[in-house]
Design a protein around this motif. Sequence first.
Motif, PDB file in Angstrom:
ATOM      1  N   ALA A  29       0.828  -1.213   0.000  1.00 43.30           N
ATOM      2  CA  ALA A  29       0.000   0.000   0.000  1.00 43.30           C
ATOM      3  C   ALA A  29       0.856   1.254   0.000  1.00 43.30           C
ATOM      4  O   ALA A  29       1.955   1.269   0.562  1.00 43.30           O
ATOM      5  N   SER A  30       0.339   2.303  -0.613  1.00 43.16           N
ATOM      6  CA  SER A  30       1.001   3.598  -0.590  1.00 43.16           C
ATOM      7  C   SER A  30      -0.037   4.696  -0.765  1.00 43.16           C
ATOM      8  O   SER A  30      -1.138   4.451  -1.256  1.00 43.16           O
ATOM      9  N   GLY A  31       0.331   5.902  -0.314  1.00 41.39           N
ATOM     10  CA  GLY A  31      -0.544   7.039  -0.513  1.00 41.39           C
ATOM     11  C   GLY A  31      -1.518   7.299   0.621  1.00 41.39           C
ATOM     12  O   GLY A  31      -2.337   8.221   0.521  1.00 41.39           O
TER      13      GLY A  31
ATOM     14  N   ARG B 298      -3.501   2.745   9.965  1.00 43.86           N
ATOM     15  CA  ARG B 298      -4.805   3.129  10.507  1.00 43.86           C
ATOM     16  C   ARG B 298      -5.960   2.346   9.874  1.00 43.86           C
ATOM     17  O   ARG B 298      -7.081   2.406  10.372  1.00 43.86           O
ATOM     18  N   TYR B 299      -5.674   1.655   8.797  1.00 45.14           N
ATOM     19  CA  TYR B 299      -6.726   1.024   8.010  1.00 45.14           C
ATOM     20  C   TYR B 299      -6.844  -0.474   8.296  1.00 45.14           C
ATOM     21  O   TYR B 299      -5.837  -1.170   8.423  1.00 45.14           O
ATOM     22  N   ALA B 300      -8.092  -0.939   8.375  1.00 45.47           N
ATOM     23  CA  ALA B 300      -8.336  -2.373   8.324  1.00 45.47           C
ATOM     24  C   ALA B 300      -8.063  -2.832   6.894  1.00 45.47           C
ATOM     25  O   ALA B 300      -8.369  -2.119   5.935  1.00 45.47           O
ATOM     26  N   MET B 301      -7.499  -4.014   6.768  1.00 44.42           N
ATOM     27  CA  MET B 301      -7.170  -4.552   5.451  1.00 44.42           C
ATOM     28  C   MET B 301      -7.864  -5.890   5.261  1.00 44.42           C
ATOM     29  O   MET B 301      -7.999  -6.673   6.210  1.00 44.42           O
ATOM     30  N   SER B 302      -8.276  -6.144   4.063  1.00 42.89           N
ATOM     31  CA  SER B 302      -8.952  -7.400   3.795  1.00 42.89           C
ATOM     32  C   SER B 302      -8.568  -7.933   2.429  1.00 42.89           C
ATOM     33  O   SER B 302      -8.068  -7.195   1.577  1.00 42.89           O
TER      34      SER B 302
ATOM     35  N   VAL C 155      -8.060  -9.901  -4.449  1.00 39.34           N
ATOM     36  CA  VAL C 155      -7.950  -8.445  -4.414  1.00 39.34           C
ATOM     37  C   VAL C 155      -7.866  -7.984  -2.966  1.00 39.34           C
ATOM     38  O   VAL C 155      -8.592  -8.494  -2.110  1.00 39.34           O
ATOM     39  N   CYS C 156      -6.990  -7.021  -2.697  1.00 35.71           N
ATOM     40  CA  CYS C 156      -6.946  -6.476  -1.345  1.00 35.71           C
ATOM     41  C   CYS C 156      -7.734  -5.171  -1.285  1.00 35.71           C
ATOM     42  O   CYS C 156      -7.908  -4.482  -2.290  1.00 35.71           O
ATOM     43  N   LYS C 157      -8.190  -4.865  -0.085  1.00 35.73           N
ATOM     44  CA  LYS C 157      -9.007  -3.675   0.140  1.00 35.73           C
ATOM     45  C   LYS C 157      -8.578  -3.026   1.439  1.00 35.73           C
ATOM     46  O   LYS C 157      -8.315  -3.713   2.430  1.00 35.73           O
ATOM     47  N   ALA C 158      -8.546  -1.693   1.438  1.00 38.79           N
ATOM     48  CA  ALA C 158      -8.247  -0.908   2.631  1.00 38.79           C
ATOM     49  C   ALA C 158      -9.502  -0.158   3.046  1.00 38.79           C
ATOM     50  O   ALA C 158     -10.167   0.448   2.197  1.00 38.79           O
ATOM     51  N   VAL C 159      -9.817  -0.189   4.331  1.00 44.17           N
ATOM     52  CA  VAL C 159     -11.032   0.467   4.821  1.00 44.17           C
ATOM     53  C   VAL C 159     -10.732   1.252   6.093  1.00 44.17           C
ATOM     54  O   VAL C 159     -10.102   0.745   7.019  1.00 44.17           O
ATOM     55  N   LEU C 160     -11.232   2.501   6.106  1.00 43.60           N
ATOM     56  CA  LEU C 160     -11.237   3.297   7.332  1.00 43.60           C
ATOM     57  C   LEU C 160     -12.487   4.155   7.290  1.00 43.60           C
ATOM     58  O   LEU C 160     -12.567   5.101   6.490  1.00 43.60           O
TER      59      LEU C 160
END
Length: 116
Positions: free
Chosen positions: A24-26, A31-35, A95-100
């Motif tokens: 991840a970048s940017g 701080r983010y949950a990742m899935s 696929v990965c996902k970042a969530v906050l």
Amino acid sequence: QVQLVESGGGLVQPGGSLRLSCLASGFTFSRYAMSWFRQALGKERELVAVIGSSVTYTNYADSVKGRFTISRDNAKNTVYLQMNSLKSEDTAVYVCKAVLGKENWWGQGTQVTVSS
């Protein structure tokens, strides 16, 4: 610019293992949950595994419990999916996902094919 870049997919025989990575970048990764999600051809996208920002929380789809392990390295801005005892039905784009909160971002995905 937010980016999630998956790697580690490929062709593997049934019973084999793969480790997927998502760099991840940017954004403030820690701080983010990742899935990890996956989508097989002709099927709906499904949640495979999730890890909280604090790494103490993880959860898995019933279909992968005991075989897959999600982990993260906040120093490397990377989330991993260790996949063992792979089955043909694990074949999919992962696929990965970042969530906050209301913010979420998706990667482009990496193909995993389990076949003899």
